[in-house]
Design an enzyme around this catalytic site. Structure first.
Site, PDB file in Angstrom:
ATOM      1  N   ASP A  58       0.808  -1.138   0.042  1.00  0.00           N
ATOM      2  CA  ASP A  58      -0.080  -0.071   0.127  1.00  0.00           C
ATOM      3  C   ASP A  58       0.871   1.169   0.219  1.00  0.00           C
ATOM      4  OD1 ASP A  58      -2.832   0.897   0.374  1.00  0.00           O
ATOM      5  OD2 ASP A  58      -1.732   1.977   2.267  1.00  0.00           O
ATOM      6  N   GLU A 118      14.751 -13.561   0.309  1.00  0.00           N
ATOM      7  CA  GLU A 118      15.134 -14.645   1.403  1.00  0.00           C
ATOM      8  C   GLU A 118      14.434 -16.025   1.097  1.00  0.00           C
ATOM      9  OE1 GLU A 118      14.961 -13.291   5.463  1.00  0.00           O
ATOM     10  OE2 GLU A 118      16.151 -11.593   4.959  1.00  0.00           O
TER      11      GLU A 118
HETATM   12  C1  NOJ Z   1      -4.697   2.907  -0.788  1.00  0.00           C
HETATM   13  C2  NOJ Z   1      -5.935   1.955  -0.424  1.00  0.00           C
HETATM   14  O1  NOJ Z   1      -6.238   1.181  -1.759  1.00  0.00           O
HETATM   15  C3  NOJ Z   1      -6.859   2.847   0.063  1.00  0.00           C
HETATM   16  O2  NOJ Z   1      -8.026   1.909   0.392  1.00  0.00           O
HETATM   17  C4  NOJ Z   1      -6.526   3.314   1.549  1.00  0.00           C
HETATM   18  O3  NOJ Z   1      -7.516   4.329   1.948  1.00  0.00           O
HETATM   19  C5  NOJ Z   1      -5.256   4.286   1.225  1.00  0.00           C
HETATM   20  N1  NOJ Z   1      -4.215   3.284   0.369  1.00  0.00           N
HETATM   21  C6  NOJ Z   1      -4.607   4.362   2.593  1.00  0.00           C
HETATM   22  O4  NOJ Z   1      -3.984   3.154   3.216  1.00  0.00           O
END
Ligand code: NOJ
Ligand code: CA
Length: 528
Positions: free
Chosen positions: A204, A260
Site C-alpha cells: 500500500d 530470502e
Molecule cells: C490505498 C488503499 O487502496 C486505500 O483503500 C487506502 O484508503 C489508502 N491506500 C490508505 O491506506
C-alpha cells in the site's frame, strides 16, 4: 532463478469483509473465503480458474479506513477469524494451487497501534521518532501538505505540544522510514506472513514511505497528469510527500527480505510523478510488479486504451512485466463506469478480453466475473470516510435472503440487486458473464502467446478498434476489440477462433481475411 509465477498468474482481489460470511454475523471472513475456494479454482472448467488471491488488509484494526489502519501487523482481525482461519485458508488454497498475497500497509499505522501509543506518550519515549513529529505553534502547521482524504496532513497533538504527519486520516499517522528501527520492524512483519505461507504482498502507498528531508511545501497543481485525481481535488502536487528518491533504498531492503524466501513477490501500489519514475520502482532489485491505474481513468474509447498500453509498453524497463486492472476497492467498478444501456454487458465482456489478452498480469476484482455493478449507497449509510462503499458491497452468490453472502439480516454493507446478478443463476448458463470469464481465463491459459508472449499493437486498425498481436515461440494470437456500438469490418490473418464475446460466433471455427466484428465484440484468434 526463482520461479516467476506471478507473470502467468491471473490474480483475484478479495475484499475480505464482503466475500462470504461463514458465521452469520453479517461480516465476510476468512473461513467464508476458504469455503468458496472451489468456486475460484477447483482444477476443472467449472470453476473460475484464477491462480492467486490478493486479500485486502486482514489485520486487527479500528477500521477507520477499513483495515488500512493497522493496529497489529502480526495478527488477523477477530471479525475475520483470527490466525487459525488464516492458516486454514492458506492450507486449503495451497491444495488447489492457489497462492495468497496479503496487503502490506507500511506507510502508516493506526493511531491505536502500540507503536503510536508509545510514540505519542511523551517526547522522550524511545518510539517517539518512529513517527513524524514536528515542533511548532498550534495554529501554524509545519508545511502546506494536505491529506489525501482532505484537510491538512498535520495534526496538532495537544498533550506533547507537537504536530504529527498523516497523509491519510488523522487516525493513520505516518511512520518514519528515516529511522532504521522502523525499517527493521517492517522487515519482521514481512517475514511473519511469509513464514506463515503468504506468497507475497500488495504494498500500500509504497511511493509515500519516505518524505522530503526538508519538508518543503508542495507546489500548487498546474498540469493534470494521468492518475492525479487526488491532486485535482486537492489542488496540490505531491512533489515532496510522494515518490522521493530515497524510497528506492527502502524498497530494496524489502526486496532483500522477500528474496530470502525464493519465490515470493511484491506488487506495489505506486502513484508516481511521471512515467520515468514508475519505471524506477521496477528495477531488478525493487518491486517485481507495480500497479498502473490507467484503465481506471480511461473513457470507453479504443484509442485511449491503445495509447495507455503503448505508453506502458514503452516506459517499462526491459524484462519487467506489466499489470492490468480495471476495478478495485477504491474506484467505481468498471461495469458501472462503462454502463451504456443494453451495451453494458457486451462492454464488460470486451473489457475482460482486453484485460486477459494483454501482455501482463491481470488483476480481477471480486464480483466483476458476474458483472456485479456498484451499489448506490446514500451518504448517511456510508461506512467509508470518503464514500467508496459502492464498489465494496457483498458478493452476490444467490438470490436467497442475504444473497448467499450471509445468514444475517444485516450485512455490514447493503447487498446489491441479487435477483438480477448472482453466481448461482450464472453458474450453469453458458451465456452468462461468469461462464464467459471462465472461458476467457481458460483461453488465456491454453495459449502460450497470451500468457507469455510479446505484444504488437496494430497501428492501422479500423476506427474504434483496438487490435494487437501476441506471439510466443510457436504460438500466435490476435486480439481484436471493437469499442463501437456498430459493427466494424476488419482484415485479420486466418486463424482459429479461440474466444469471442459475440455468442453467435463459434469457437474452434477457422476465420480468415475480412471479418465483421459485431458491436462491442472482442475476438481472439489463434493464428498459428
Ligand atoms: C490505498 C488503499 O487502496 C486505500 O483503500 C487506502 O484508503 C489508502 N491506500 C490508505 O491506506
Ligand atoms: Ca462473519
Amino acid at each position: 532463478m526463482a520461479s516467476q509465477w506471478w507473470r502467468s498468474a491471473v490474480f483475484y482481489q478479495i475484499y475480505p469483509r464482503s466475500f462470504a460470511d461463514s458465521n452469520g454475523d453479517g461480516i465476510g471472513d476468512l473461513d467464508g473465503i476458504t469455503e468458496h475456494l472451489d468456486y475460484l479454482n477447483d482444477g476443472t472448467d467449472r470453476s473460475l480458474g484464477i491462480d492467486a488471491i490478493w486479500l485486502s488488509p486482514i489485520n486487527p484494526s479500528p477500521l477507520n479506513d477499513w483495515g488500512y489502519d493497522v493496529s497489529d501487523y502480526c495478527d488477523v482481525h477477530p471479525d475475520l477469524g483470527g490466525l487459525p482461519a488464516f492458516d486454514r485458508l492458506i492450507r486449503e488454497a495451497r491444495r488447489r494451487g492457489i497462492r495468497v498475497i496479503l496487503d502490506l500497509v507500511p506507510n502508516h499505522t493506526s493511531d491505536r497501534h502500540r507503536w503510536f501509543q508509545q510514540s505519542q506518550s511523551s517526547r522522550s519515549n524511545p518510539r517517539r521518532d518512529w513517527y513524524i513529529w514536528k515542533a511548532g505553534a498550534p495554529d501554524n502547521p509545519p508545511n502546506n501538505w494536505v491529506s489525501i482524504f482532505g484537510g491538512p496532513a498535520w495534526k496538532w497533538h495537544e498533550a506533547t505540544g507537537e504536530w504529527y504527519l498523516h497523509l491519510f486520516l488523522e487516525q493513520q499517522p505516518d511512520l518514519n522510514y528515516r529511522n532504521p528501527e522502523v525499517i527493521a520492524a517492517m522487515h519482521d512483519v514481512i517475514r511473519f506472513w511469509l513464514d506463515r505461507g503468504a506468497a507475497g504482498y500488495r504494498v500500500d502507498v509504497i511511493h509515500g514511505m519516505i518524505k522530503d528531508a526538508q519538508f518543503r511545501d508542495n507546489p500548487p497543481l498546474v498540469k493534470v497528469e494521468w492518475g492525479s485525481q487526488t491532486d485535482v481535488a486537492l489542488k496540490q502536487r505531491h512533489l515532496y510527500d510522494f515518490d522521493q528518491p530515497e524510497v528506492h533504498e527502502i524498497i530494496r531492503g524489502f526486496r532483500r527480505v522477500i528474496d530470502e524466501y525464493g519465490d515470493r513477490m511484491m506488487v506495489g501500489e505506486v502513484w508516481p510523478h511521471s512515467n520515468e519514475s514508475l519505471a524506477l520502482y521496477l528495477r531488478p532489485d525493487e518491486l517485481q510488479q507495480a500497479f498502473n491505474f490507467r484503465f481506471l481513468f480511461c473513457p470507453w474509447k479504443a484509442e485511449r486504451f491503445r495509447a495507455q498500453v503503448a505508453e506502458i509498453e514503452r516506459i517499462l524497463p526491459t524484462g519487467s512485466w506489466p499489470t492490468w486492472t480495471l476495478s478495485n476497492h477504491d474506484f467505481p467498478r468498471h461495469i458501472t463506469r462503462y454502463q451504456s444501456g443494453p451495451a453494458t454487458e457486451a462492454r464488460a465482456r470486451l473489457a475482460a478480453v482486453m484485460l486477459l489478452g494483454l501482455r501482463g498480469t491481470p488483476f480481477l476484482y471480486y464480483g466483476e466475473e458476474i458483472g456485479m455493478p456498484d451499489v448506490e449507497i446514500s451518504r448517511e449509510r456510508w461506512r467509508d470516510p470518503v464514500g467508496r462503499d459502492g464498489c465494496r458491497t457483498p458478493m452476490q452468490w444467490s438470490n436467497e435472503p442475504g444473497g448467499g453472502f450471509t445468514s444475517s439480516r444485516s450485512p455490514w454493507l447493503p447487498l446489491g440487486n441479487c435477483a438480477a446478478v448472482n453466481v448461482a443463476r450464472q453458474s450453469d448458463d453458458p451465456y452468462s458473464m461468469l461462464s464467459f470469464y471462465r472461458r476467457a481465463i481458460r483461453a488465456r491459459r491454453a495459449s502460450p502467446a497470451l500468457t507469455a508472449g510479446t505484444i504488437r499493437v496494430v497501428d492501422d486498425a479500423p476506427a474504434d478498434c483496438f487490435v494487437f498481436a501476441r506471439e510466443a515461440a510457436g504460438s500466435h494470437a490476435m486480439v481484436a476489440l471493437n469499442f463501437a456500438d456498430e459493427p466494424r469490418g476488419i482484415e485479420l490473418p486466418s486463424g482459429k477462433i479461440l474466444l469471442s464475446s459475440d455468442f453467435g460466433r463459434e469457437p474452434g471455427r477457422i476465420a480468415s481475411g475480412k471479418m465483421r466484428l459485431a458491436p462491442n465484440e472482442a475476438l481472439v484468434l489463434d493464428s498459428g
